[in-house]
Design an enzyme around this catalytic site. Structure first.
Site, short mmCIF file in Angstrom:
data_model
loop_
_atom_site.label_atom_id
_atom_site.label_comp_id
_atom_site.label_asym_id
_atom_site.label_seq_id
_atom_site.Cartn_x
_atom_site.Cartn_y
_atom_site.Cartn_z
N LYS A 184 0.84 -1.19 0.00
CA LYS A 184 0.00 0.00 0.00
C LYS A 184 0.88 1.24 0.00
CE LYS A 184 -3.74 -2.55 0.53
NZ LYS A 184 -4.79 -2.66 -0.51
N HIS A 302 -6.05 -13.18 -8.07
CA HIS A 302 -6.84 -12.16 -7.39
C HIS A 302 -8.22 -12.14 -8.05
CE1 HIS A 302 -8.32 -8.36 -5.88
NE2 HIS A 302 -7.26 -8.20 -5.13
N HIS A 335 -8.36 -15.52 -3.71
CA HIS A 335 -9.01 -14.77 -2.64
C HIS A 335 -10.42 -15.33 -2.45
CE1 HIS A 335 -6.13 -11.23 -2.40
NE2 HIS A 335 -5.67 -11.97 -3.40
#
Length: 493
Positions: A184, A302, A335
């Protein structure tokens, strides 16, 4: 001797003992797409749809229409049906149940002959099952809730090349969840600063870091720079800690050629894992799985974009079905929800996703949203990944709901730590180790979780700071996707 003239009626023409309808428009149930006495074969693909018919449309006719439009039918009778084994190739709706506490909605069970599908192709399977039928006007909404995939079909796919057991052997890490973090901010960092985040997180105690779904090759950071700095960070962290580390390098790109180029460069740099996004499409996912298998790399998926069609309760595709397709397609990670994080996830429904990814054989569990027994026939297991709004203060809940075969991704819960990235990683690692120790000692770690964490925090300042910062943070919103199910005593149509 003259051949007898067939008996012609206003509705049907009998030819060689088979009923063939005249040209025109007939109800789907009268065309053979509704067979309430049908017994599904062991080789049939079975789909469970949640159908919401338009006002005035009979639910049985709606189910028959879904069967027809997802297999051989068109809007009118065609004579070329008689050039095929139409009785074999027609999908057959054989059961319709009202959805409990959902007026106007019905569960429709539809069986498809295995010969309708190309072996080993998710794209071909989905072209029928979720093709034009989802735009059919007589339906207000349509959702694919679950599927039973026969062993004969499952065995046409390679499945995951690595799987949970082999991945743990490569990492030499057993008996606990793996820890990760998404870098991040997901966009805007330079390659050098991105690599610094990776190093600090891995050195602090995490097993993995990862790119986020939308970091590819933008003007602020070319993909090649990111790969170089990230792998330098991985190698330094491994040397500093003596542990095997990794980072998920996102190779998603605009063309397959670009993805292969990026994956090959990651392989040359010594990466053990690459990452792709769900939005690249089913064929591209299977192609990258084939490449990863050939090059002995772990493939992380993802699920970017899934919420556009999995979140709405009455229309789209359940994520449990996506989980089945991706296990067939051959991804090693996906995920799959957190239960306690910021993203959509009913606890029982999410457990159902994890069951599908991690079990050798799924038994019917209506409370988990699993409507069929599913034999995976030796297909390797997929490692679920939990990410999105989780932190060290939830460690006991995460372990309880998700078990140990999972990657716990603490992005903001690592990089947002008040004392920095390495401290955030250490807080998560200490919290996990404390909870695993309590579990192994036979303690009720779910009930005692807060006390276990506070006791560990007495000897770990980063954990104390993490608990003080996020200990009260929760995302308690009602889930939009809960496991409606039909009690076995409820009568069918």
């Amino acid at each position: 001797m003259d051949t007898p003239t067939p008996n012609i009626t206003n509705e049907a023409l009998t030819v060689r003992g088979k009923e063939r309808y005249r040209s025109g428009v007939l109800e789907y149930r009268k065309m053979g797409y509704w067979e309430p006495d049908y017994e599904p074969k062991i080789t049939d693909v079975i789909s469970l749809f949640r159908i919401t018919p338009q006002d005035g449309v009979d639910p049985v006719e709606a189910a028959a229409a879904v069967a027809g439009e997802s297999s051989t039918a068109t809007w009118t009778v065609v004579w070329t049906d008689r050039l095929t084994a139409c009785e074999k190739y027609r999908a057959k709706a054989y059961r319709v149940d009202p959805v409990p506490n959902a007026p106007g909605q019905y569960f429709a069970y539809i069986a498809y002959d295995l010969a309708l599908f190309e072996p080993g192709s998710i794209a071909n399977l989905t072209a029928s099952i979720i093709g034009n039928v989802f735009g059919f006007k007589p339906l207000k909404a349509l959702r694919l809730e679950d599927m039973r995939l026969p062993v004969a079909y499952v065995k046409t796919f390679d499945g995951p090349a690595t799987g949970i057991v082999v991945e743990r052997e490569r990492l030499d890490k057993f008996g606990r969840p793996l820890l990760g973090a998404t870098v991040k901010p997901k966009l805007g960092l330079s390659g050098r600063n991105y690599g610094r985040v990776v190093y600090e997180a891995l050195k602090g105690g995490l097993d993995f870091t990862k790119d986020d779904e939308n970091i590819n090759s933008q003007p602020f950071m070319h993909w090649r720079d990111r790969f170089l700095y990230c792998m330098e960070a991985v190698n330094k962290a491994q040397a500093a800690t003596g542990e095997v580390k990794g980072t998920y390098l996102n190779v998603t790109a605009g063309t397959m050629e670009d993805m292969y180029e990026r994956a090959s460069f990651a392989h040359e740099l010594g990466s053990s894992i690459i990452m792709i996004d769900l939005v690249i499409g089913y064929t591209a996912i299977q192609s990258m799985s084939k490449w990863a298998r050939k090059h002995d790399m772990i493939l992380h998926l993802h699920r970017a974009g899934h919420g556009t069609y999995t979140r709405h309760k009455t229309h789209g595709v359940s994520f449990r079905v996506i989980s089945k397709w991706m296990r067939l397609a051959g991804v090693d990670h996906i995920h799959a929800g957190t239960v306690v994080g910021k993203l959509e996830g009913d606890p029982l429904t999410t457990r159902g996703f994890y069951d599908i990814l991690r079990e050798d054989y799924n038994e019917t569990r209506y409370e988990h949203g699993i409507f069929f027994d599913q034999d995976w026939a030796g297909t390797r297991k997929v490692m679920p990944v939990a990410s999105g709004g989780i932190h060290a203060g939830q460690m006991h809940q995460l372990l309880h709901h998700l078990g140990e075969d999972v990657v716990l991704q603490f992005g903001g819960g690592t990089i947002g730590h008040p004392q920095g990235i390495a401290a955030g990683a250490m807080a998560n690692r200490v919290a996990l180790e404390a909870m695993i120790l309590a579990r192994n000692e036979g303690r009720d770690y779910l009930a005692e979780g807060p006390q276990i964490l506070n006791d560990a925090a007495r000897h770990c300042l980063p954990l104390r700071q993490a608990l003080d910062t996020w200990g009260e943070v929760t995302f308690n919103y009602a889930s939009t996707d809960t496991p409606d199910f039909v009690p076995t005593a409820m009568p069918a149509y």
